[in-house]
Design a protein around this motif. Sequence first.
Motif, PDB file in Angstrom:
ATOM      1  N   ARG A 111       0.832  -1.201   0.000  1.00  0.00           N
ATOM      2  CA  ARG A 111       0.000   0.000   0.000  1.00  0.00           C
ATOM      3  C   ARG A 111       0.870   1.255   0.000  1.00  0.00           C
ATOM      4  O   ARG A 111       0.541   2.254  -0.654  1.00  0.00           O
ATOM      5  N   ALA A 112       1.992   1.204   0.725  1.00  0.00           N
ATOM      6  CA  ALA A 112       2.888   2.359   0.798  1.00  0.00           C
ATOM      7  C   ALA A 112       3.415   2.744  -0.582  1.00  0.00           C
ATOM      8  O   ALA A 112       3.664   3.926  -0.854  1.00  0.00           O
ATOM      9  N   GLU A 145      -3.399  12.415   7.615  1.00  0.00           N
ATOM     10  CA  GLU A 145      -4.589  11.650   7.996  1.00  0.00           C
ATOM     11  C   GLU A 145      -5.637  11.697   6.893  1.00  0.00           C
ATOM     12  O   GLU A 145      -6.309  10.698   6.620  1.00  0.00           O
ATOM     13  N   THR A 146      -5.779  12.845   6.241  1.00  0.00           N
ATOM     14  CA  THR A 146      -6.737  12.967   5.141  1.00  0.00           C
ATOM     15  C   THR A 146      -6.389  12.009   4.005  1.00  0.00           C
ATOM     16  O   THR A 146      -7.252  11.297   3.482  1.00  0.00           O
ATOM     17  N   VAL A 147      -5.118  11.989   3.626  1.00  0.00           N
ATOM     18  CA  VAL A 147      -4.672  11.096   2.556  1.00  0.00           C
ATOM     19  C   VAL A 147      -4.932   9.638   2.932  1.00  0.00           C
ATOM     20  O   VAL A 147      -5.447   8.857   2.133  1.00  0.00           O
ATOM     21  N   ARG A 148      -4.590   9.276   4.162  1.00  0.00           N
ATOM     22  CA  ARG A 148      -4.770   7.888   4.605  1.00  0.00           C
ATOM     23  C   ARG A 148      -6.241   7.473   4.539  1.00  0.00           C
ATOM     24  O   ARG A 148      -6.582   6.423   3.987  1.00  0.00           O
ATOM     25  N   LEU A 149      -7.119   8.296   5.091  1.00  0.00           N
ATOM     26  CA  LEU A 149      -8.541   7.952   5.145  1.00  0.00           C
ATOM     27  C   LEU A 149      -9.169   7.892   3.759  1.00  0.00           C
ATOM     28  O   LEU A 149      -9.936   6.971   3.452  1.00  0.00           O
ATOM     29  N   GLU A 150      -8.839   8.857   2.908  1.00  0.00           N
ATOM     30  CA  GLU A 150      -9.457   8.907   1.588  1.00  0.00           C
ATOM     31  C   GLU A 150      -8.945   7.796   0.684  1.00  0.00           C
ATOM     32  O   GLU A 150      -9.703   7.239  -0.119  1.00  0.00           O
TER      33      GLU A 150
END
Length: 232
Positions: A111-112, A145-150
Amino acid sequence: MTSAPFSRLEEVVLDPLFPEVDLALRAGRHVDRDDGDRYSFLVDAQELLEPFYRRYGCELTHATEGYFYLLPSGDRLGRRHLTAGEMLVGQTLALLYLDPATVQSGGVVPRAQLVARLEGLIGRQRLVVALNPRRKRYDERIAEETVRLEIDKALRALAALGFVDLQEEGGRGAAPAARAERLRVRAPVLRFAEPVRGLGDRAEALGRLVAEGKVALGDAPPAGTDEEEEEP
């Protein structure tokens, strides 16, 4: 000379596999060779199912890369438009699928690596805005956090449509609830590369498309990019 597996539509509809395959296609899922019996069923029944789905305003499409999907030509079954975030993630997955290193790994990528490729193509700030267009102001404190969640949200949606499998660390099955650290990219993801088919190096052309923020899925219209008001 062997006879055709199905001679009448009634035989297709009465087959035990028909209900699950039909529901999957109507929900927008792609069925590829990795789906085993479901894919073989569609290959055998394709000639009879094509006119069947046309009555609902859809084309049963069999891509040369080896997957089936329904392409609506009307509104009788409805249309699901992908979000701009889902389009960006899908296009980047297509880039990874076209990478020879991904072929060598059996289609599995960390995923990274997906996140790094996205950020490398369009930059962190533009990525945050693209994934969450409702937010007008860029805030470094919440960017990660925004990037991770979206991205997680987009991956779940794309997995439901058959573009990618989400795997636990070590590849032990799917991880629908938790964040998947490994992704197995599937052949249908090449639909995201359709806009650059025939333009020479598909990976290079698709990379430019992502970097320029132009999002489109095969025969579907571009995902909506109209500006929206910021959520409170």
